[in-house]
Design a protein around this motif. Structure first.
Motif, PDB file in Angstrom:
ATOM      1  N   ARG A 193       0.874  -1.172  -0.111  1.00  0.00           N
ATOM      2  CA  ARG A 193       0.126   0.028   0.025  1.00  0.00           C
ATOM      3  C   ARG A 193       0.866   1.293  -0.047  1.00  0.00           C
ATOM      4  N   MET A 194       2.173   1.160   0.507  1.00  0.00           N
ATOM      5  CA  MET A 194       3.077   2.468   0.390  1.00  0.00           C
ATOM      6  C   MET A 194       4.121   2.436  -0.383  1.00  0.00           C
ATOM      7  N   GLU A 195       4.158   1.364  -1.440  1.00  0.00           N
ATOM      8  CA  GLU A 195       5.184   1.152  -1.979  1.00  0.00           C
ATOM      9  C   GLU A 195       5.615   2.255  -3.063  1.00  0.00           C
ATOM     10  N   ASP A 196       4.838   3.153  -3.377  1.00  0.00           N
ATOM     11  CA  ASP A 196       5.185   4.203  -4.305  1.00  0.00           C
ATOM     12  C   ASP A 196       5.540   5.418  -3.333  1.00  0.00           C
ATOM     13  N   LEU A 197       5.463   5.370  -1.894  1.00  0.00           N
ATOM     14  CA  LEU A 197       6.109   6.308  -1.277  1.00  0.00           C
ATOM     15  C   LEU A 197       7.381   6.225  -0.575  1.00  0.00           C
ATOM     16  N   VAL A 198       7.832   4.818  -0.781  1.00  0.00           N
ATOM     17  CA  VAL A 198       9.168   4.482  -0.227  1.00  0.00           C
ATOM     18  C   VAL A 198      10.211   4.914  -1.347  1.00  0.00           C
ATOM     19  N   ILE A 199      11.447   5.371  -0.556  1.00  0.00           N
ATOM     20  CA  ILE A 199      12.741   5.800  -1.463  1.00  0.00           C
ATOM     21  C   ILE A 199      13.295   4.549  -1.988  1.00  0.00           C
ATOM     22  N   GLU A 200      13.522   4.671  -3.347  1.00  0.00           N
ATOM     23  CA  GLU A 200      14.145   3.506  -4.094  1.00  0.00           C
ATOM     24  C   GLU A 200      15.549   3.233  -3.617  1.00  0.00           C
ATOM     25  N   SER A 201      15.911   2.036  -3.464  1.00  0.00           N
ATOM     26  CA  SER A 201      17.113   1.834  -3.041  1.00  0.00           C
ATOM     27  C   SER A 201      18.371   1.779  -3.695  1.00  0.00           C
TER      28      SER A 201
END
Length: 85
Positions: free
Chosen positions: A53-61
């Motif tokens: 649900r929060m995938e698009d809010l997380v910083i790309e590794s």
């Protein structure tokens, strides 16, 4: 409705603020919509995980330093009271 406070990177904040301004809605509304969005990979009937649900809010590794977990210089000031900065 409950309140949740979180810190986001400046770039993400700007993206959310721009989307809210363009649509004339609150930043909270934009975030709620993103959290409720169902990913295309979600199986029918399966409960979505918080990560999905929060995938698009997380910083790309790949945007993080490669030595983030081992370089102690990133911890400089960690745990220090904000009033002493």
């Amino acid at each position: 409705m409950k309140t949740l406070t979180l810190k986001v990177p400046d770039v993400l904040f700007s993206e959310i603020a721009s989307a809210a301004k363009a649509r004339n809605v609150s930043k909270s509304e934009v975030i709620r919509e993103r959290l409720q969005r169902k990913p295309a990979t979600q199986r029918k009937g399966a409960a979505p995980s918080l990560w999905h649900r929060m995938e698009d809010l997380v910083i790309e590794s790949d945007s993080l330093p490669s030595d983030l977990s081992s370089n102690k210089s990133y911890l400089k000031g960690y745990g220090r009271s904000r009033s002493h900065r």
